[in-house]
Design an enzyme around this catalytic site. Structure first.
Site, PDB file in Angstrom:
ATOM      1  N   ASP A  24       0.777  -1.252   0.000  1.00 47.66           N
ATOM      2  CA  ASP A  24       0.000   0.000   0.000  1.00 47.66           C
ATOM      3  C   ASP A  24       0.809   1.304   0.000  1.00 47.66           C
ATOM      4  O   ASP A  24       0.439   2.270   0.698  1.00 47.66           O
ATOM      5  CB  ASP A  24      -0.970   0.017   1.196  1.00 47.66           C
ATOM      6  CG  ASP A  24      -1.970  -1.131   1.175  1.00 47.66           C
ATOM      7  OD1 ASP A  24      -1.904  -1.951   0.250  1.00 47.66           O
ATOM      8  OD2 ASP A  24      -2.793  -1.212   2.098  1.00 47.66           O
ATOM      9  N   GLU A  72      -4.785  -0.851  -1.383  1.00 51.47           N
ATOM     10  CA  GLU A  72      -6.087  -0.985  -0.721  1.00 51.47           C
ATOM     11  C   GLU A  72      -7.088  -0.102  -1.461  1.00 51.47           C
ATOM     12  O   GLU A  72      -6.837   1.093  -1.643  1.00 51.47           O
ATOM     13  CB  GLU A  72      -6.002  -0.552   0.752  1.00 51.47           C
ATOM     14  CG  GLU A  72      -7.335  -0.742   1.478  1.00 51.47           C
ATOM     15  CD  GLU A  72      -7.273  -0.416   2.979  1.00 51.47           C
ATOM     16  OE1 GLU A  72      -6.199  -0.081   3.486  1.00 51.47           O
ATOM     17  OE2 GLU A  72      -8.342  -0.483   3.618  1.00 51.47           O
ATOM     18  N   LYS A 129      -6.739  -4.918  -3.181  1.00 50.32           N
ATOM     19  CA  LYS A 129      -7.355  -5.640  -2.050  1.00 50.32           C
ATOM     20  C   LYS A 129      -8.416  -4.779  -1.375  1.00 50.32           C
ATOM     21  O   LYS A 129      -8.183  -3.606  -1.109  1.00 50.32           O
ATOM     22  CB  LYS A 129      -6.269  -6.062  -1.056  1.00 50.32           C
ATOM     23  CG  LYS A 129      -5.484  -4.920  -0.438  1.00 50.32           C
ATOM     24  CD  LYS A 129      -4.362  -5.468   0.428  1.00 50.32           C
ATOM     25  CE  LYS A 129      -3.569  -4.383   1.100  1.00 50.32           C
ATOM     26  NZ  LYS A 129      -4.275  -3.604   2.097  1.00 50.32           N
ATOM     27  N   LYS A 132      -7.671  -5.116   4.754  1.00 49.91           N
ATOM     28  CA  LYS A 132      -6.350  -4.763   5.258  1.00 49.91           C
ATOM     29  C   LYS A 132      -5.348  -5.851   4.879  1.00 49.91           C
ATOM     30  O   LYS A 132      -4.210  -5.578   4.540  1.00 49.91           O
ATOM     31  CB  LYS A 132      -6.387  -4.571   6.782  1.00 49.91           C
ATOM     32  CG  LYS A 132      -7.402  -3.524   7.252  1.00 49.91           C
ATOM     33  CD  LYS A 132      -7.205  -2.173   6.605  1.00 49.91           C
ATOM     34  CE  LYS A 132      -8.220  -1.154   7.090  1.00 49.91           C
ATOM     35  NZ  LYS A 132      -8.256   0.041   6.238  1.00 49.91           N
ATOM     36  N   VAL A 157       3.305   0.239   4.174  1.00 49.44           N
ATOM     37  CA  VAL A 157       2.564   0.962   5.215  1.00 49.44           C
ATOM     38  C   VAL A 157       1.147   0.423   5.340  1.00 49.44           C
ATOM     39  O   VAL A 157       0.605  -0.120   4.394  1.00 49.44           O
ATOM     40  CB  VAL A 157       2.525   2.469   4.888  1.00 49.44           C
ATOM     41  CG1 VAL A 157       3.929   3.047   4.839  1.00 49.44           C
ATOM     42  CG2 VAL A 157       1.801   2.767   3.573  1.00 49.44           C
ATOM     43  N   THR A 158       0.529   0.673   6.505  1.00 49.57           N
ATOM     44  CA  THR A 158       1.183   1.036   7.728  1.00 49.57           C
ATOM     45  C   THR A 158       1.532  -0.230   8.503  1.00 49.57           C
ATOM     46  O   THR A 158       0.853  -1.247   8.380  1.00 49.57           O
ATOM     47  CB  THR A 158       0.267   1.950   8.595  1.00 49.57           C
ATOM     48  OG1 THR A 158      -0.929   1.218   8.928  1.00 49.57           O
ATOM     49  CG2 THR A 158      -0.110   3.227   7.903  1.00 49.57           C
ATOM     50  N   CYS A 162      -2.090  -2.682   7.632  1.00 48.31           N
ATOM     51  CA  CYS A 162      -2.087  -3.600   6.488  1.00 48.31           C
ATOM     52  C   CYS A 162      -0.855  -4.499   6.433  1.00 48.31           C
ATOM     53  O   CYS A 162      -0.929  -5.633   5.955  1.00 48.31           O
ATOM     54  CB  CYS A 162      -2.250  -2.803   5.203  1.00 48.31           C
ATOM     55  SG  CYS A 162      -3.895  -2.061   5.105  1.00 48.31           S
TER      56      CYS A 162
HETATM   57  C1  C5J Z   1      -3.048   0.540   5.472  1.00 48.43           C
HETATM   58  C2  C5J Z   1      -4.856   1.709   6.504  1.00 48.43           C
HETATM   59  N1  C5J Z   1      -2.473   0.354   4.311  1.00 48.43           N
HETATM   60  N2  C5J Z   1      -4.131   2.109   7.529  1.00 48.43           N
HETATM   61  N3  C5J Z   1      -4.300   1.073   5.458  1.00 48.43           N
HETATM   62  O1  C5J Z   1      -2.453   0.284   6.498  1.00 48.43           O
HETATM   63  O2  C5J Z   1      -6.047   1.948   6.471  1.00 48.43           O
END
Ligand code: C5J
Length: 225
Positions: A24, A72, A129, A132, A157-158, A162
């Protein structure tokens, strides 16, 4: 096997069966003016890992090992987004609403794209996706099986959302996992620290953790041997 000094013990992987999963690294999470920043997050924390992630990707590409990117995001009609997910977050800015870089968390919108610094190249798998975790409702499991992958290296991240969710999914599916600690980040440094330590806790209950320098040195050493 290539063996990387890691926490809580060395991480050994067969070079032909390893893949990198970059989670992500999307404009909305990482770029100034995106969704993440509009929620009051300091994106400079996330931007700081871009050179390390780029170096990690370059290492995998040089070795000819698969690089897999995730994003995401949801279908434009949000039919793959549970109402419970839409209800969460800031009431004034929900998934599907018009955000600073297009509709928030909707596939194909500018903010949903991977940042140009880390853009996938031709032939690399990109997993869209809805959750997460990158295994949920995607082709990732089948793709890894087709490629004969047994070992996964993680970045992105993060860390606590995810990245951790996907590592746990991978761990439950029998993949041997390594998190590159300086190639992952959170908007909340204490969450990153807690996640990194809980991943390696109890004898690598989710996986091992190492800095990129340890992986790079191990790969170089194996080439010199
Ligand atoms: C990810 C989120 N990529 N924090 N998404 O961690 O919503």
């Amino acid at each position: 096997m290539i063996t990387v000094p890691a926490d809580p013990f060395p991480y050994a992987f067969p070079p032909g069966k390893v893949a990198l999963i970059v989670i992500d690294m999307q404009r909305d999470f990482v770029e100034p003016g995106g969704f993440g920043e509009s929620l009051g997050n300091d994106v400079s924390l996330l931007r700081a890992i871009i050179p390390t992630v780029a170096e990690l990707i370059a290492l995998f590409r040089r070795e000819g090992w698969p690089v897999i990117h995730t994003r995401e995001g949801h279908l434009a009609d949000l039919s793959d987004c549970p109402p419970s997910k839409i209800r969460r977050g800031k009431p004034s800015l929900r998934i599907g609403d018009a955000g600073p870089m297009g509709r928030i968390m909707v596939r194909g919108e500018p903010g949903n794209a991977i940042i140009p610094e880390l853009a996938p190249i031709e032939g690399e798998i990109v997993i869209d996706k809805p959750g997460k975790g990158a295994f949920y409702a995607t082709s990732l499991g089948a793709d890894l099986e087709r490629l004969g992958i047994t070992h996964l290296v993680f970045a992105g991240v993060t860390t606590e959302v995810c990245v951790q969710t996907t590592m746990r999914e991978a761990n439950d599916r029998g993949y041997d996992c390594l998190l590159i600690e300086d190639a992952t980040e959170s908007y909340f440094p204490s969450y990153k620290a807690a996640t990194v330590s809980m991943i390696a806790a109890q004898g690598a209950i989710v996986g091992c953790v190492a800095p990129l320098a340890a992986l790079s040195a191990a790969v170089e050493k194996s080439e010199a041997a």
